[in-house]
Design an enzyme around this catalytic site. Structure first.
Site, PDB file in Angstrom:
ATOM      1  CD  GLU A  11      -4.122   6.871   5.692  1.00 10.62           C
ATOM      2  OE1 GLU A  11      -5.188   6.338   6.023  1.00 10.62           O
ATOM      3  OE2 GLU A  11      -3.025   6.591   6.212  1.00 10.62           O
ATOM      4  CD  GLU A  48      -2.926   0.864   2.449  1.00  7.93           C
ATOM      5  OE1 GLU A  48      -3.419  -0.266   2.614  1.00  7.93           O
ATOM      6  OE2 GLU A  48      -3.171   1.834   3.188  1.00  7.93           O
TER       7      GLU A  48
END
Length: 213
Positions: free
Chosen positions: A92, A88
């Site tokens: 964010e 990943e």
């Protein structure tokens, strides 16, 4: 194997899949724009319909206005959301502070590589470009064309190498670490709308992998 230079040729995203709450996500392929809404229905998550192995991924994003404390809104790559052994790469946004963004990456389910970056602006005031450049030996995170972080593969250490989807979501993360990560959920300005436009993914080459692989 395709020429590595082809990894960073991009094209507008053409199709998306919506993982949950489809009524809270709208996609207009003509304008290459996506809207995610968080309200009483919860949030929503979209993803590309194919995985990609390396390349450049970007979007212009305007984060939710008002007080989005408790929410996480994002754009990221993942080999498969919910898989505990996923690779990943993340951008964010943490609802408690709209002037920062967190970057992180995972290999075979292990992250703990978080870094916080001061944006120098309020992420809800307008559109800004967020870009992830993923190579076999390096990752770069860029904001408005400026590199804010670079990670390089080190000998003997794992590095993201699984084909990945492009994802984005908005969700209530206030339960994590008793609200210390994204803040407590207030909800006074719901609905919260996160806007994405000019979403770019790698041009279809031999390194693209089908979604069911």
């Amino acid at each position: 194997m395709a020429d590595p230079a082809l990894h960073h040729q991009t094209q507008p995203i053409k199709e998306i899949a919506i993982d949950y709450t489809p009524e809270a996500c709208t996609h207009c392929p003509v304008s290459n724009s996506i809207t995610l809404t968080f309200d009483h229905r919860g949030g929503a998550r979209w993803r590309s319909t194919t995985r990609f192995l390396y390349g450049t991924f970007s979007s212009l994003i305007q984060c939710p206005k008002g007080n989005p404390s408790g929410l996480n809104f994002n754009i990221y790559l993942s080999s498969l959301e919910g898989d505990k052994s996923q690779d990943e790469i993340d951008f964010e946004f943490l609802g408690k502070d709209k002037t920062i963004v967190q970057t992180n990456y995972y290999t075979t389910g292990t992250g703990n590589r978080e870094q916080i970056h001061d944006l120098g602006f309020d992420c809800s005031d307008g559109f800004h470009e967020y870009t992830m450049k993923w190579n076999p030996d390096s990752i770069e995170w860029l904001i408005d064309g400026k590199v804010v972080r670079r990670a390089e593969k080190k000998e003997g250490e794992a590095f993201p190498e699984k084909p990945m989807f492009l994802y984005a979501s908005v969700w209530d993360a206030s339960y994590i670490a008793e609200g210390r990560w994204t803040g407590p959920y207030i909800g006074c300005d719901a609905p919260y709308v996160c806007l994405y436009k000019d979403i770019q993914v790698p041009f279809a080459t031999a390194v693209e992998c089908s979604s069911d692989s």
